[in-house]
Design a protein around this motif. Structure first.
Motif, PDB file in Angstrom:
ATOM      1  N   VAL A  31       3.178  -4.643  -1.343  1.00 24.95           N
ATOM      2  CA  VAL A  31       3.320  -4.816   0.108  1.00 24.95           C
ATOM      3  C   VAL A  31       2.727  -6.151   0.540  1.00 24.95           C
ATOM      4  O   VAL A  31       1.617  -6.515   0.149  1.00 24.95           O
ATOM      5  CB  VAL A  31       2.633  -3.662   0.855  1.00 24.95           C
ATOM      6  N   GLU A  32       3.499  -6.865   1.358  1.00 20.36           N
ATOM      7  CA  GLU A  32       3.025  -8.107   1.975  1.00 20.36           C
ATOM      8  C   GLU A  32       3.199  -7.996   3.487  1.00 20.36           C
ATOM      9  O   GLU A  32       4.251  -7.560   3.968  1.00 20.36           O
ATOM     10  CB  GLU A  32       3.800  -9.318   1.455  1.00 20.36           C
ATOM     11  N   ILE A  71      -1.802  -9.586   3.828  1.00 16.81           N
ATOM     12  CA  ILE A  71      -1.735  -8.679   2.679  1.00 16.81           C
ATOM     13  C   ILE A  71      -0.843  -9.331   1.635  1.00 16.81           C
ATOM     14  O   ILE A  71       0.302  -9.700   1.915  1.00 16.81           O
ATOM     15  CB  ILE A  71      -1.160  -7.305   3.080  1.00 16.81           C
ATOM     16  N   ARG A  72      -1.375  -9.446   0.421  1.00 20.37           N
ATOM     17  CA  ARG A  72      -0.695 -10.218  -0.615  1.00 20.37           C
ATOM     18  C   ARG A  72      -0.343  -9.341  -1.820  1.00 20.37           C
ATOM     19  O   ARG A  72      -1.127  -9.216  -2.755  1.00 20.37           O
ATOM     20  CB  ARG A  72      -1.597 -11.371  -1.070  1.00 20.37           C
ATOM     21  N   GLY A  73       0.788  -8.696  -1.752  1.00 16.39           N
ATOM     22  CA  GLY A  73       1.270  -7.925  -2.894  1.00 16.39           C
ATOM     23  C   GLY A  73       0.392  -6.746  -3.257  1.00 16.39           C
ATOM     24  O   GLY A  73       0.104  -6.520  -4.437  1.00 16.39           O
ATOM     25  N   ASP A  87       4.810  -4.413  10.809  1.00 16.54           N
ATOM     26  CA  ASP A  87       5.910  -4.294   9.852  1.00 16.54           C
ATOM     27  C   ASP A  87       5.602  -5.136   8.615  1.00 16.54           C
ATOM     28  O   ASP A  87       5.212  -6.307   8.732  1.00 16.54           O
ATOM     29  CB  ASP A  87       7.217  -4.794  10.463  1.00 16.54           C
ATOM     30  N   PRO A  88       5.782  -4.587   7.419  1.00 15.60           N
ATOM     31  CA  PRO A  88       5.586  -5.388   6.212  1.00 15.60           C
ATOM     32  C   PRO A  88       6.715  -6.394   6.036  1.00 15.60           C
ATOM     33  O   PRO A  88       7.865  -6.125   6.412  1.00 15.60           O
ATOM     34  CB  PRO A  88       5.590  -4.342   5.092  1.00 15.60           C
ATOM     35  N   ARG A 116      -5.979  -9.235  -1.325  1.00 15.00           N
ATOM     36  CA  ARG A 116      -5.585  -8.704  -2.632  1.00 15.00           C
ATOM     37  C   ARG A 116      -6.572  -7.638  -3.089  1.00 15.00           C
ATOM     38  O   ARG A 116      -7.751  -7.669  -2.736  1.00 15.00           O
ATOM     39  CB  ARG A 116      -5.551  -9.813  -3.688  1.00 15.00           C
ATOM     40  N   ILE A 117      -6.090  -6.710  -3.900  1.00 11.36           N
ATOM     41  CA  ILE A 117      -6.968  -5.749  -4.557  1.00 11.36           C
ATOM     42  C   ILE A 117      -7.499  -6.388  -5.832  1.00 11.36           C
ATOM     43  O   ILE A 117      -6.723  -6.804  -6.698  1.00 11.36           O
ATOM     44  CB  ILE A 117      -6.228  -4.441  -4.860  1.00 11.36           C
ATOM     45  N   VAL A 118      -8.821  -6.475  -5.937  1.00 16.86           N
ATOM     46  CA  VAL A 118      -9.436  -7.149  -7.077  1.00 16.86           C
ATOM     47  C   VAL A 118     -10.130  -6.169  -8.022  1.00 16.86           C
ATOM     48  O   VAL A 118     -10.514  -6.542  -9.133  1.00 16.86           O
ATOM     49  CB  VAL A 118     -10.442  -8.214  -6.607  1.00 16.86           C
TER      50      VAL A 118
END
Length: 266
Positions: free
Chosen positions: A20-21, A30-32, A65-66, A225-227
């Motif tokens: 999701v971006e 939000i980056r992927g 909205d994404p 990002r989720i790290v």
């Protein structure tokens, strides 16, 4: 990064995000992001201010909205749906800052949460449950919500979301601005709603200690990002989590945290 644990053959993804971006204007907030929330669990998203945590919740609930990616609730695509459609599908959003209807009474705020329900008898039962959990609200039941303290407004926002009878509750910084005593009370009810009422939770929380004490599984975000991800015990054992989010630098203290987590936080 840790792999998502297998909770058991009966557990399924109630919520699943894939790549999701989301943009704020020209800024990609939000980056992927890909994550999942297993039905019946409490999942937390941790990170500093500006990491993108609130944006994820707003994207799920339809407030944003994404730009790309997939958001599925129980296997059904909900990305880019209007917020009222997502709410009717069983998603309740408790936003940062509570956002209660200050000119309406406490009673009316709670009943607005049940606006789409048709099971009137069960609505009254749930209304009494909320007042049982939060006795302070009963004292103000016919007064405007503007007269409530910050902690009482958080109680009202949580109670209003429960009145929706959701399958999934999105909680945005429920500890924000509250005293340690009130934080304890609020999170006791959050855990009760999850365990006794069967409501799945996606919790955004900057207070990592509270989040880790509450959740079954967690994600850590930085700059959209989720790290890092893992179950509670694995995150508690991570030196990066202990140093940067729990403020623990001494190895002896870290070891004590690991022991305490294994003994009391399961």
């Amino acid at each position: 990064m840790f792999n998502t644990p297998i909770w058991g053959p009966a557990m399924t993804d109630l919520l699943k995000l894939e790549n999701v971006e989301t943009f704020y204007g020209r800024v990609m907030a939000i980056r992927g992001v890909s994550l999942s929330v297993l039905e019946g669990k409490i999942v937390s998203i941790m990170g500093s201010n500006g990491a993108g945590k609130t944006t994820i919740l707003k994207t799920i609930s339809g407030a944003l909205d994404p730009f790309k990616g997939s958001i599925k609730l129980d296997g059904n695509e909900i990305s880019s749906q209007d917020p009222d459609v997502v709410a009717r599908m069983g998603v309740a959003h408790v936003p940062e800052g509570r956002e209660v209807f200050s000119l309406l009474s406490v009673r009316d705020n709670l009943m607005l949460g049940a606006y789409c329900r048709r099971d009137r008898g069960a609505v009254q039962q749930d209304f009494e449950k909320v007042l049982g959990w939060f006795p302070d609200l009963r004292s103000f039941i016919d007064k405007q919500a503007a007269y409530l303290s910050g902690g009482q407004q958080q109680m009202l926002a949580l109670g209003r979301a429960f009145m929706q009878k959701p399958r999934l509750m999105l909680l945005d910084e429920p500890s924000l601005g509250l005293s340690p005593r009130l934080i304890g009370e609020i999170f006791d009810i959050i855990k009760h709603i999850n365990r006794e009422e069967g409501v799945t939770m996606l919790l955004v929380e900057q207070n990592a200690a509270v989040a880790l004490e509450t959740c079954d599984f967690g994600y850590v975000m930085e700059t959209g990002r989720i790290v890092m991800e893992g179950d509670r015990d694995r995150l508690l054992a991570s030196e990066n989590i202990q140093e940067f989010y729990l403020g623990v630098k001494d190895e002896g203290v870290r070891e004590e945290r690991r022991w305490k987590g294994k003994k009391t936080w399961r």
